[in-house]
Design a protein around this motif. Structure first.
Motif, PDB file in Angstrom:
ATOM      1  N   LYS A 157      23.786 -29.716  25.545  1.00 52.78           N
ATOM      2  CA  LYS A 157      24.479 -28.931  24.715  1.00 52.78           C
ATOM      3  C   LYS A 157      25.875 -28.193  25.322  1.00 52.78           C
ATOM      4  O   LYS A 157      26.389 -28.075  26.582  1.00 52.78           O
ATOM      5  CB  LYS A 157      23.057 -27.565  25.379  1.00 52.78           C
ATOM      6  N   GLU A 170      38.686 -28.047  28.303  1.00 53.92           N
ATOM      7  CA  GLU A 170      38.212 -27.393  28.250  1.00 53.92           C
ATOM      8  C   GLU A 170      36.516 -27.501  28.531  1.00 53.92           C
ATOM      9  O   GLU A 170      36.493 -27.087  29.873  1.00 53.92           O
ATOM     10  CB  GLU A 170      37.785 -26.300  27.757  1.00 53.92           C
ATOM     11  N   PHE A 203      35.225 -26.385  32.643  1.00 52.14           N
ATOM     12  CA  PHE A 203      33.930 -26.732  33.528  1.00 52.14           C
ATOM     13  C   PHE A 203      33.633 -27.169  34.383  1.00 52.14           C
ATOM     14  O   PHE A 203      33.189 -26.781  35.185  1.00 52.14           O
ATOM     15  CB  PHE A 203      33.638 -26.429  31.885  1.00 52.14           C
ATOM     16  N   ILE A 261      30.964 -25.764  42.724  1.00 51.90           N
ATOM     17  CA  ILE A 261      29.844 -25.892  43.494  1.00 51.90           C
ATOM     18  C   ILE A 261      28.930 -27.269  43.551  1.00 51.90           C
ATOM     19  O   ILE A 261      27.991 -27.287  44.997  1.00 51.90           O
ATOM     20  CB  ILE A 261      28.709 -24.664  42.587  1.00 51.90           C
ATOM     21  N   MET A 291      37.102 -17.940  30.203  1.00 53.36           N
ATOM     22  CA  MET A 291      35.653 -18.229  30.442  1.00 53.36           C
ATOM     23  C   MET A 291      35.355 -19.232  29.014  1.00 53.36           C
ATOM     24  O   MET A 291      35.683 -19.339  28.182  1.00 53.36           O
ATOM     25  CB  MET A 291      34.770 -17.260  29.314  1.00 53.36           C
ATOM     26  N   TYR A 292      34.535 -20.546  29.271  1.00 53.02           N
ATOM     27  CA  TYR A 292      34.352 -21.377  28.959  1.00 53.02           C
ATOM     28  C   TYR A 292      32.953 -21.195  28.182  1.00 53.02           C
ATOM     29  O   TYR A 292      32.415 -20.267  28.085  1.00 53.02           O
ATOM     30  CB  TYR A 292      33.825 -21.928  30.211  1.00 53.02           C
ATOM     31  N   SER A 293      33.053 -22.662  26.848  1.00 56.16           N
ATOM     32  CA  SER A 293      32.402 -22.081  25.799  1.00 56.16           C
ATOM     33  C   SER A 293      30.946 -21.842  26.197  1.00 56.16           C
ATOM     34  O   SER A 293      31.029 -22.652  27.506  1.00 56.16           O
ATOM     35  CB  SER A 293      32.696 -23.477  25.059  1.00 56.16           C
ATOM     36  N   GLU A 336      28.030 -23.099  25.392  1.00 53.99           N
ATOM     37  CA  GLU A 336      26.884 -23.838  25.358  1.00 53.99           C
ATOM     38  C   GLU A 336      27.646 -24.956  27.025  1.00 53.99           C
ATOM     39  O   GLU A 336      26.433 -25.247  27.040  1.00 53.99           O
ATOM     40  CB  GLU A 336      27.237 -24.246  24.113  1.00 53.99           C
ATOM     41  N   LEU A 337      28.222 -25.115  27.012  1.00 54.14           N
ATOM     42  CA  LEU A 337      28.343 -25.579  27.852  1.00 54.14           C
ATOM     43  C   LEU A 337      27.899 -25.596  29.519  1.00 54.14           C
ATOM     44  O   LEU A 337      27.328 -26.506  29.911  1.00 54.14           O
ATOM     45  CB  LEU A 337      29.799 -26.172  28.674  1.00 54.14           C
ATOM     46  N   LEU A 338      27.272 -24.133  29.470  1.00 54.11           N
ATOM     47  CA  LEU A 338      26.733 -23.713  30.602  1.00 54.11           C
ATOM     48  C   LEU A 338      25.382 -24.293  30.213  1.00 54.11           C
ATOM     49  O   LEU A 338      24.884 -24.684  31.866  1.00 54.11           O
ATOM     50  CB  LEU A 338      27.056 -22.884  30.549  1.00 54.11           C
ATOM     51  N   LYS A 339      24.709 -24.379  29.446  1.00 59.63           N
ATOM     52  CA  LYS A 339      23.398 -25.057  29.116  1.00 59.63           C
ATOM     53  C   LYS A 339      22.767 -26.521  29.525  1.00 59.63           C
ATOM     54  O   LYS A 339      23.084 -27.150  29.944  1.00 59.63           O
ATOM     55  CB  LYS A 339      22.406 -24.686  27.428  1.00 59.63           C
ATOM     56  N   VAL A 364      28.829 -17.412  42.484  1.00 57.06           N
ATOM     57  CA  VAL A 364      29.416 -19.448  41.970  1.00 57.06           C
ATOM     58  C   VAL A 364      30.438 -18.592  41.288  1.00 57.06           C
ATOM     59  O   VAL A 364      31.972 -18.757  40.921  1.00 57.06           O
ATOM     60  CB  VAL A 364      28.648 -18.734  40.774  1.00 57.06           C
ATOM     61  N   THR A 385      34.247 -20.906  42.131  1.00 61.84           N
ATOM     62  CA  THR A 385      34.995 -21.469  40.912  1.00 61.84           C
ATOM     63  C   THR A 385      35.795 -20.341  40.732  1.00 61.84           C
ATOM     64  O   THR A 385      36.474 -20.105  38.965  1.00 61.84           O
ATOM     65  CB  THR A 385      34.023 -21.922  39.771  1.00 61.84           C
ATOM     66  N   LYS A 409      35.753 -18.950  36.431  1.00 61.43           N
ATOM     67  CA  LYS A 409      35.830 -19.364  35.458  1.00 61.43           C
ATOM     68  C   LYS A 409      34.786 -19.198  35.514  1.00 61.43           C
ATOM     69  O   LYS A 409      33.890 -19.848  34.610  1.00 61.43           O
ATOM     70  CB  LYS A 409      36.342 -20.671  35.759  1.00 61.43           C
ATOM     71  N   ILE A 410      33.473 -19.707  36.016  1.00 61.69           N
ATOM     72  CA  ILE A 410      32.145 -20.103  36.311  1.00 61.69           C
ATOM     73  C   ILE A 410      31.543 -18.831  36.262  1.00 61.69           C
ATOM     74  O   ILE A 410      31.391 -18.270  37.351  1.00 61.69           O
ATOM     75  CB  ILE A 410      31.005 -20.866  36.588  1.00 61.69           C
TER      76      ILE A 410
END
Lengths: 111, 111
Positions: A8, A93, A97, A104, B1-3, B5-8, B34, B38, B41-42
């Motif tokens: 994703k 980006e 990321f 972490i 902040m990141y998109s 979706e990247l964290l998914k 967290v 970061t 950032k996250i």
DNA sequence: TCCTTATACCTTGGTATACAAGGTAATTAA
DNA sequence: TTAATTACCTTGTATACCAAGGTATAAGGA
């Protein structure tokens, strides 16, 4: 195959990266190249590919050209000038990321 | 902040990694750590954090203990034995995925 | 000749995950 | 006394992806 969730947010960037590098590609070609480059570990499904390509075309990031090979047609995509800037931002980006994520997880990801 | 979706797909692994390393943490503590690790950032939102913790608890990956600090309560989570194996697998999967992704994107991600 | 595989485009329906926003309540700092 | 922080939580919404299906041409094997 990887957990689907991991992909994703990265499919779009993968597509843009390949198009920027190769100048022009058609959909099927993109799926094959991703498969080859990752030895079958990352597979972009068509249900993900085509909607993404169409979206990127709709917002002007990609433009298309249809070529006929015999009776069959291929739709070639290439990144527009605006698209190149957007691609660069998205790459940046993702890179950032992943760097944060690594803060972490402490993976060793040097290639 | 990141998109977003990247964290998914990575939030769960981030949570597990922190819990495996620290032994035991409560929800709010996880979000703060967290953020700190970061440099902001996250950010793991609570709408993502708590459902994930509850899910991991429900399937036996995490177990919990409620501690009272004055009149306030904290719910501490820690990774069960089974959870440790599952965590290791998920880490391995993410690491491998990122390696594959790097085959296409050629990022330099060594920390 | 026929059947399978590969090439090449596409859409629909379902699922999962995360966010935004909201709610409750105790504690601490201004 | 008011705002910010700590600390838990839920609901509703968005969306990106996959599985599965559909259409059709081309190539290769039996």
């Amino acid at each position: 195959m990887y957990s689907k969730e991991l992909l994703k947010g990265t499919i779009e960037i993968i597509i843009l990266k390949l198009l920027v590098e190769n100048g022009s590609m058609y959909g099927y070609e993109i799926t094959q190249q991703v498969k080859n480059l990752t030895k079958g570990k990352i597979v972009i499904s068509e249900g993900a590919l085509y909607p993404t390509l169409h979206k990127l075309e709709a917002i002007g990031v990609l433009s298309t050209e249809i070529i006929h090979i015999g009776r069959r047609q291929r739709k070639y995509y290439h990144v527009s000038e605006v698209g190149k800037d957007i691609s660069a931002l998205k790459m940046q980006e993702l890179s950032s990321f992943l760097h944060s994520l690594n803060q972490i997880l402490d993976f060793k990801l040097s290639s």
